[in-house]
Design an enzyme around this catalytic site. Structure first.
Site: not given
Ligand SMILES: Cc1cc2nc3c(=O)[nH]c(=O)nc-3n(C[C@H](O)[C@H](O)[C@H](O)COP(=O)(O)OP(=O)(O)OC[C@H]3O[C@@H](n4cnc5c(N)ncnc54)[C@H](O)[C@@H]3O)c2cc1C
Length: 402
Positions: A153-155, A267, A293, A298, A359, A388, A390
Site C-alpha cells: 500500500p505504501g511502496a 519483465e 464503414r 478517408q 454510431g 510507470t 514516469e
Molecule cells: C492490475 C495490476 C497488477 C499488478 N500486479 C502486480 C504484481 O503481480 N506484483 C507486484 O508486486 N505488483 C503488481 N502491481 C503493482 C504495480 O507494479 C504498481 O502499481 C506500480 O509499480 C506503481 O506503483 P503504485 O501503484 O504504488 O503507484 P506510485 O508508485 O504510488 O505512483 C503513483 C504515481 O506517482 C508517480 N510517481 C511515483 N514516484 C515518482 C517519481 N519518483 N517521480 C515521478 N513520478 C513518480 C507514478 O509514476 C504514478 O503516476 C500491479 C498493479 C496493477 C494495477
C-alpha cells in the site's frame, strides 16, 4: 537469416497484413521461432479466445488454461529441460507472449504471464536445488501456481521503501505486513515475497521469502475490482505473525533488492512484446472497421495508417532491444524505450479504435464490441505496471547521463 513473424491477424472474416515489416527479414526470429509462433497462435485462437468473455465476466480465468499450457511445455519455455522446461531462448519466449495477446483478454495473459515470467524466474535464477524441486518443477507442470509480491500500500514505484517486516526467529522468520495489486494473489500456491529483513530496509535490507498457501497468519485480504485485466485475480495479501522457515529464503539475506531488479528488464521487454501482440490484433480489427464503414472512409483510413505506424515503431524498438538483450548485452536503455513507447502506443491504438466506431456499431455482434471494449480497458495498465511511465523516463534520463 531471420524471418518475419507470422505477421497477419485473423480477425473476423478477413486476414490482414498486420505489420509494416511483414515482408522484411526480421532477426532474431528464425524459421523455428515462426513455426512455434504459428502453433501458439492456433492454440490461443481455439482454446483461449473463445473463453475470454466468460472469464472477463467471472473475474477469473479457469485453472484449465494453466494445465493446457503445461501439457505443451509452454509454462517452461525458457527453463532448463532437467526441470521439465523446454530449454528455449528468450526469442521463443517473446514470440509466445506476442501470440498470447491474441486471446483478447489482458487478464488471462497477465495471470499466465505472472506465473511464468515474474514468479518463477527468481526461483530458477536464485533458488537452491531443493527450492527448484519444490516450486519450479511443479510450477512448470502447472501443479503449483506462483505470484510475485513486491508492491505494498505504501511502496509501489519506490521498491526500496518496502515495510513488510521479517523478523529473524529460531528456525526462520516471523512476517508481518501487507501486499497489494498482486496478480494471481488469490489463487497462488506460493508468493515470492519481498520483505524487509535488515534494520534499514532498502537496498541493503530486503530479502525474498517464498510464502505458501496454508501458512498460519497468511491470508488473501481482498480480491480487487479493476478497470481492466478483469479475468486475472489481483489481490491484497495480509501477513500476521506468519512463521516462514529459513529454507524458504531465496538467495542471500538482505540482498533481495538486487534479486528484484534482476528480472525487471525481461519483465519490461515482455510487456513490450505483449503490447505488440495486442496492437497487431487491434490493427486487424481497425482494418475490418474501415471495410465496413460507409461514410467518413478517408478519415478512417488515416486512423488505421496511424495505428500501423505505432505498431511498426514499437516493433522496431522492441526487436532492437530483444536482439541486444538476447545476446546478453546491457539493454537497459533500449528496454526502457521499448516499454515506454509500446505501452503508450497500445493504449492510444485502443483509444483510436473506440473513436473509429460508427454510431451504428451497437448493431454489430457483441463478441467483437466486447473485444474492443476489453482492449481499451486492458491496455491502460501498460503505462503503470512493471514500472510507470514516469519511472521509465527517470531511468532513461539517467541512462542518457542526465
Ligand atoms: C492490475 C495490476 C497488477 C499488478 N500486479 C502486480 C504484481 O503481480 N506484483 C507486484 O508486486 N505488483 C503488481 N502491481 C503493482 C504495480 O507494479 C504498481 O502499481 C506500480 O509499480 C506503481 O506503483 P503504485 O501503484 O504504488 O503507484 P506510485 O508508485 O504510488 O505512483 C503513483 C504515481 O506517482 C508517480 N510517481 C511515483 N514516484 C515518482 C517519481 N519518483 N517521480 C515521478 N513520478 C513518480 C507514478 O509514476 C504514478 O503516476 C500491479 C498493479 C496493477 C494495477
Amino acid at each position: 537469416m531471420g524471418h518475419a513473424p507470422q505477421a497477419t491477424t485473423p480477425v473476423g472474416s478477413r486476414t490482414v497484413s498486420a505489420t509494416a515489416t511483414a515482408t522484411a527479414p526480421l532477426p532474431p526470429f528464425t524459421p523455428e521461432h515462426d513455426a512455434f509462433r504459428a502453433e501458439v497462435r492456433e492454440f490461443v485462437l481455439t482454446e483461449l479466445r473463445p473463453r475470454a468473455a466468460e472469464w472477463e465476466a467471472a473475474g477469473w480465468f479457469d485453472h484449465e488454461a494453466f494445465e493446457k499450457l503445461a501439457a505443451r511445455g509452454w509454462l517452461g519455455i525458457k527453463f532448463p529441460v532437467e526441470y521439465g522446461g523446454l530449454g528455449g531462448d528468450y526469442v521463443m519466449d517473446a514470440a509466445f507472449v506476442e501470440e498470447l495477446a491474441n486471446c483478447g483478454s489482458g487478464g488471462t495473459a497477465a495471470g499466465l504471464g505472472a506465473h511464468v515470467s515474474i514468479a518463477m524466474p527468481p526461483i530458477w535464477k536464485f533458488g537452491t536445488e531443493p527450492q527448484k524441486q519444490r516450486w519450479l518443477v511443479p510450477g512448470i507442470r502447472g501443479e503449483k501456481i506462483g505470484a510475485l509480491g513486491i508492491t505494498e500500500p505504501g511502496a509501489g514505484s519506490d521498491v526500496a521503501s518496502i515495510r513488510t517486516n521479517a523478523q529473524r526467529v529460531d528456525g526462520g522468520y516471523l512476517v508481518n505486513g501487507a501486499k497489494t495489486f498482486i496478480t494471481n494473489g488469490v489463487r497462488a500456491d506460493f508468493v515470492v515475497t519481498a520483505v524487509k529483513t535488515g534494520e534499514q530496509g532498502g537496498h541493503q535490507g530486503l530479502s525474498f521469502l517464498v510464502i505458501e498457501k496454508g501458512m498460519e497468519g497468511y491470508s488473501v485480504a481482498k480480491k480487487l475490482e479493476k478497470l481492466g485485466w478483469r479475468a486475472s485475480d489481483t489481490a491484497e495479501l495480509a501477513f500476521e505473525d506468519v512463521f516462514v522457515p529459513a529454507e524458504n529464503l531465496l538467495g542471500e539475506e538482505d540482498r533481495g533488492f538486487y534479486l528484484i531488479m534482476a528480472n525487471f528488464q525481461w519483465e519490461r521487454l515482455l510487456m513490450a512484446h505483449g503490447a505488440i501482440g495486442s496492437m497487431r490484433l487491434m490493427l486487424g480489427q481497425a482494418v475490418e472497421l474501415v471495410g465496413e464503414r460507409t461514410g467518413f472512409r478517408q478519415a478512417a483510413r488515416h486512423a488505421v495508417a496511424e495505428i500501423a505506424l505505432k505498431l511498426a515503431a514499437s516493433e522496431s524498438l522492441t526487436y532492437h532491444a530483444l536482439r541486444i538483450f538476447g545476446a546478453g548485452g546491457d539493454a537497459i536503455r533500449e528496454v526502457t524505450m521499448a516499454k515506454l513507447v509500446s505501452q503508450r502506443n497500445a493504449y492510444e491504438v485502443a483509444e483510436s479504435i473506440l473513436q473509429l466506431l460508427p454510431g451504428g456499431a451497437g448493431e454489430w455482434d457483441e463478441r467483437r464490441l466486447a473485444e474492443i471494449d476489453r482492449a481499451a480497458r486492458d491496455t491502460r495498465l501498460g503505462p503503470i505496471g512493471g514500472g510507470t511511465d514516469e519511472i521509465m523516463r527517470e531511468i532513461l534520463g539517467k541512462q542518457l547521463g542526465l
